[in-house]
Every structure is written in structure tokens, then in C-alpha cells.
Design an enzyme around this catalytic site. Structure first.
Site, PDB file in Angstrom:
ATOM      1  N   HIS A  14      -0.686   3.258  -0.644  1.00  0.00           N
ATOM      2  CA  HIS A  14      -1.527   2.107  -1.029  1.00  0.00           C
ATOM      3  C   HIS A  14      -2.808   2.643  -1.646  1.00  0.00           C
ATOM      4  O   HIS A  14      -3.780   2.938  -0.956  1.00  0.00           O
ATOM      5  CB  HIS A  14      -1.794   1.262   0.225  1.00  0.00           C
ATOM      6  CG  HIS A  14      -2.577   0.004  -0.026  1.00  0.00           C
ATOM      7  ND1 HIS A  14      -2.524  -1.085   0.817  1.00  0.00           N
ATOM      8  CD2 HIS A  14      -3.444  -0.344  -1.008  1.00  0.00           C
ATOM      9  CE1 HIS A  14      -3.308  -2.041   0.365  1.00  0.00           C
ATOM     10  NE2 HIS A  14      -3.898  -1.609  -0.740  1.00  0.00           N
ATOM     11  N   HIS A  16      -5.024   2.018  -5.317  1.00  0.00           N
ATOM     12  CA  HIS A  16      -5.217   1.402  -6.642  1.00  0.00           C
ATOM     13  C   HIS A  16      -5.857   2.455  -7.525  1.00  0.00           C
ATOM     14  O   HIS A  16      -6.976   2.908  -7.226  1.00  0.00           O
ATOM     15  CB  HIS A  16      -6.118   0.178  -6.537  1.00  0.00           C
ATOM     16  CG  HIS A  16      -5.620  -0.873  -5.597  1.00  0.00           C
ATOM     17  ND1 HIS A  16      -4.885  -1.959  -6.026  1.00  0.00           N
ATOM     18  CD2 HIS A  16      -5.701  -0.989  -4.248  1.00  0.00           C
ATOM     19  CE1 HIS A  16      -4.564  -2.715  -4.986  1.00  0.00           C
ATOM     20  NE2 HIS A  16      -5.036  -2.143  -3.891  1.00  0.00           N
ATOM     21  N   HIS A 194       0.023  -7.502  -1.165  1.00  0.00           N
ATOM     22  CA  HIS A 194      -1.105  -7.577  -0.240  1.00  0.00           C
ATOM     23  C   HIS A 194      -0.967  -8.907   0.501  1.00  0.00           C
ATOM     24  O   HIS A 194      -0.837  -9.968  -0.131  1.00  0.00           O
ATOM     25  CB  HIS A 194      -2.429  -7.585  -1.013  1.00  0.00           C
ATOM     26  CG  HIS A 194      -2.844  -6.247  -1.549  1.00  0.00           C
ATOM     27  ND1 HIS A 194      -2.035  -5.486  -2.337  1.00  0.00           N
ATOM     28  CD2 HIS A 194      -4.001  -5.541  -1.387  1.00  0.00           C
ATOM     29  CE1 HIS A 194      -2.686  -4.360  -2.652  1.00  0.00           C
ATOM     30  NE2 HIS A 194      -3.872  -4.369  -2.089  1.00  0.00           N
ATOM     31  N   GLU A 197      -4.741  -9.579   4.577  1.00  0.00           N
ATOM     32  CA  GLU A 197      -5.912  -8.690   4.514  1.00  0.00           C
ATOM     33  C   GLU A 197      -7.110  -9.528   4.984  1.00  0.00           C
ATOM     34  O   GLU A 197      -7.688  -9.259   6.027  1.00  0.00           O
ATOM     35  CB  GLU A 197      -6.106  -8.186   3.082  1.00  0.00           C
ATOM     36  CG  GLU A 197      -7.343  -7.312   2.883  1.00  0.00           C
ATOM     37  CD  GLU A 197      -7.570  -6.893   1.421  1.00  0.00           C
ATOM     38  OE1 GLU A 197      -6.898  -7.441   0.522  1.00  0.00           O
ATOM     39  OE2 GLU A 197      -8.436  -6.012   1.195  1.00  0.00           O
TER      40      GLU A 197
END
Ligand code: ADE
Ligand code: ZN
Length: 332
Positions: A14, A16, A194, A197
Site C-alpha cells: 500500500h 501511493h 480503500h 479508513e
């Protein structure tokens, strides 16, 4: 323990790539590309990284991404992240990118994917690091825009292993993207999203039942539903947890409040990841160190978290066994 954290080979699931843009590179690219950024210095940029929630981060993160224009920029961005992988002993990484953040500004899809891909090929050649690329849809945009992005991605199907869902969670539930995820699944992409969160655990149910995802990104709100916890445990559904991110975005008030130890003790399949390390004060090892320094995390927990990262990766069973054997070799 810090020595063990450093020595263990790890996978990151995970990350970005736009979130690995360090202020120094942001400045260099801004100057090269003649893009205005609202900061006078690298220190100024770091001082601005003070978030109260996900959206306050995303506003700054998208502004930072404006400096990325050319294939070389995406190469340099990815290469700098790879050097952090080398430092942290990350031997396999699955990288998210947000094509819409760039194509909306006129950057060609091909320039983005080629820059990332070439850096990852060099990472394999030079350091033996393996990797995959996952394309995320921005959930604050429409499903129609996601369909267009999926269409663009079809020309690069060989380079993209999966699709994901990120950006502003509240008010943009997984159900908004049901059909485009169905189409991506039919096209053979792995699916992640996602979920849970900031938004409540109903988003996790939607991601599981409507999007049919293979992994949940974050998922920390699952703890509020005993029934969901049992299901996640039974299915051994991977949760890619990002502790530093959760603290920086105030999902938890402080590290001592983080629920990762409780999720792990319950028997969920948890891994540790850095999310947007340039914005959240550190890469994977720093996340592990912070856990160890703030929670009653044992050596066994660290080993489980590390092994889970390989077990949950989108790689062959054979490569998983190879990597798990590498972990065991360090433990011997
Ligand atoms: N994009 C980059 N980081 C993100 C996060 N933590 N949540 C949602 N979208 C993101
Ligand atoms: Zn994320």
C-alpha cells in the site's frame, strides 16, 4: 528489535507513488517544469504537512502532484522510492498510481505508466526488487470517469496487475463504483479498495460484497463490528494497514490508540505499509519502529506482519515460498 526490523526482508502493498514525492524532488521538478508551488523552501513544504483529516492531506497532495509532467518525472519519482526500498529491505512492492490526477492536467497515460514501469524494471535489474503496478480510481470523481480511465488502461494491461479505489472516502462509498469494478474483474484485474479508513465499517462490507475485492486498504474501522471481524478472520482477507498515515490523518489520536495490535491479536491478516511516506514522516521501517516503540508489539508480531506482507502479495505461490524462506533464513 530495531535491528530485526531492518534485517527482515519485506513486501509493501500500500504505497501511493505520488505520496513518495519528497519536497526536494518537488522543488527540483517545479523549477524544471516551470510549475508554481505555494512554498518558498523545502522547510516551508514540510511545515505545511500538518493535517487534521484525510481531505486536508489530499488537498496538499494533489497540489504537490502538479509538478509531475513528463515520463522522466515519473521515472525519477519511482526511482527515489526504490532507493528507499533498498534502505528498508523492501524486496517486493506493489505501487498505486492515480492516473486521473495527471491525465486531467493533460499528461499522457502512456508517459505516466512508462516512467513508472522503466524505473521498476531498473529496480529489478539493479537490486532484484520485484513489483507490480495498481491503478487507482479517484472516488471523488464519477464512475463514468473511472470507466474512461479503465478504457485507457486496457492498452497497458500487461503492465497493470490490479485496480484500486482511493481519494476522499466520506460520501463516496464503494457502491458508487460497482459496475466499473465488475468490468475490471472481467478484464482480469485484481481488485483492491480503500475502505474503513475514515468512513464506517459499512464501506468495508460494500467493498467486499459489491466490489468483490481481493484486499482491503486500511480497514481499521472493522473493529467496530464483531460480525465483520469474524468474517475477515475466517476469510483471512488481507488488510493493508498504514499506521503513520492513520496518526498523521488523525484516524487515531496518537500511536498508543492505534488498533493494529488488537486486529492482529484477533487473528486478522494484517500488513504494515507506508501509504504516502513523504507526507507521513517515514517509510516502512519507520512505521514498524513506531509500532514497536508505542505498542506492546512482540518479535512474533513483527514476524507475522512481515510474513503477511508476502502472503497477501499479488505474486505466484512459488515466489511467495521463496520470499518466506528468505524471512526464515534471517530468523535462523
Ligand atoms: N490517496 C493517497 N493516500 C490516500 C489515503 N490514505 N486515503 C485515500 N486516498 C489516498
Ligand atoms: Zn492509501
Amino acid at each position: 528489535m530495531i535491528d530485526l526490523i531492518q534485517k527482515l526482508p519485506k513486501a509493501e502493498l500500500h504505497l501511493h507513488i505520488e505520496g513518495s514525492l519528497e519536497p526536494e524532488l518537488m522543488f527540483r521538478l517545479a523549477r524544471k517544469n516551470n510549475v508554481e508551488i505555494p512554498y518558498d523552501s523545502v522547510e516551508d513544504v514540510r511545515a505545511a504537512y500538518n493535517f487534521n483529516n484525510l481531505q486536508s492531506f489530499l488537498d496538499i497532495y494533489y497540489a504537490g502532484a502538479n509538478v509531475l509532467l513528463t515520463q522522466d518525472d515519473f521515472y525519477d519519482l519511482t526511482w527515489e522510492y526504490i532507493l528507499k526500498c533498498v534502505e528498508d529491505n523492501v524486496i517486493h512492492t506493489e505501487i498505486f498510481f492515480d492516473p486521473q490526477t495527471h491525465t486531467e492536467r493533460g499528461v499522457a497515460f502512456e508517459a505516466i505508466i512508462t516512467g513508472i514501469k522503466e524505473a521498476l524494471a531498473d529496480a529489478k535489474a539493479k537490486y532484484g526488487i520485484t513489483s507490480c503496478i495498481i491503478m487507482c480510481f479517484l472516488r471523488h470523481l464519477s464512475q463514468e470517469a473511472a470507466f474512461e480511465t479503465l478504457e485507457q488502461a486496457m492498452a497497458f494491461k500487461e503492465d497493470i496487475i490490479g485496480v484500486g479505489l482511493d481519494s476522499s472516502e466520506l460520501g463516496n462509498p464503494p457502491s458508487k463504483f460497482k459496475e466499473v469494478f465488475q468490468k475490471a474483474k472481467e478484464a482480469g484485474f485484481k481488485l483492491v479498495a480503500h475502505a474503513g479508513e475514515e468512513a464506517d465499517f459499512s464501506y468495508i462490507y460494500e467493498a467486499l460484497d459489491l466490489l468483490n475485492i481481493n484486499r482491503i486498504d486500511h480497514g481499521v474501522q472493522s473493529i467496530k463490528s464483531p460480525e465483520l471481524m469474524q468474517r475477515l478472520k475466517d476469510e483471512q482477507m488481507p488488510l493493508t494497514v498504514c499506521p503513520n498515515s492513520n496518526i498523521e490523518l488523525r484516524v487515531f489520536d496518537n500511536y498508543k490508540e492505534h488498533n493494529i495490535k488488537a486486529l492482529l491479536d484477533y487473528g486478522l491478516n494484517i500488513s504494515v505499509n507506508s501509504d504516502d511516506p513523504a507526507y507521513f514522516k517515514g517509510y516502512v521501517n519507520q512505521n514498524f519502529i513506531n509500532l514497536y516503540e508505542n505498542l506492546p508489539i512482540t518479535e512474533e508480531d513483527i514476524i507475522t506482519l512481515v510474513k503477511n506482507s508476502f502472503r497477501s502479495a499479488f505474486i505466484s505461490d512459488e515466489l511467495k515460498e521463496d520470499y518466506l524462506a528468505k524471512v526464515d533464513a534471517v530468523l535462523q
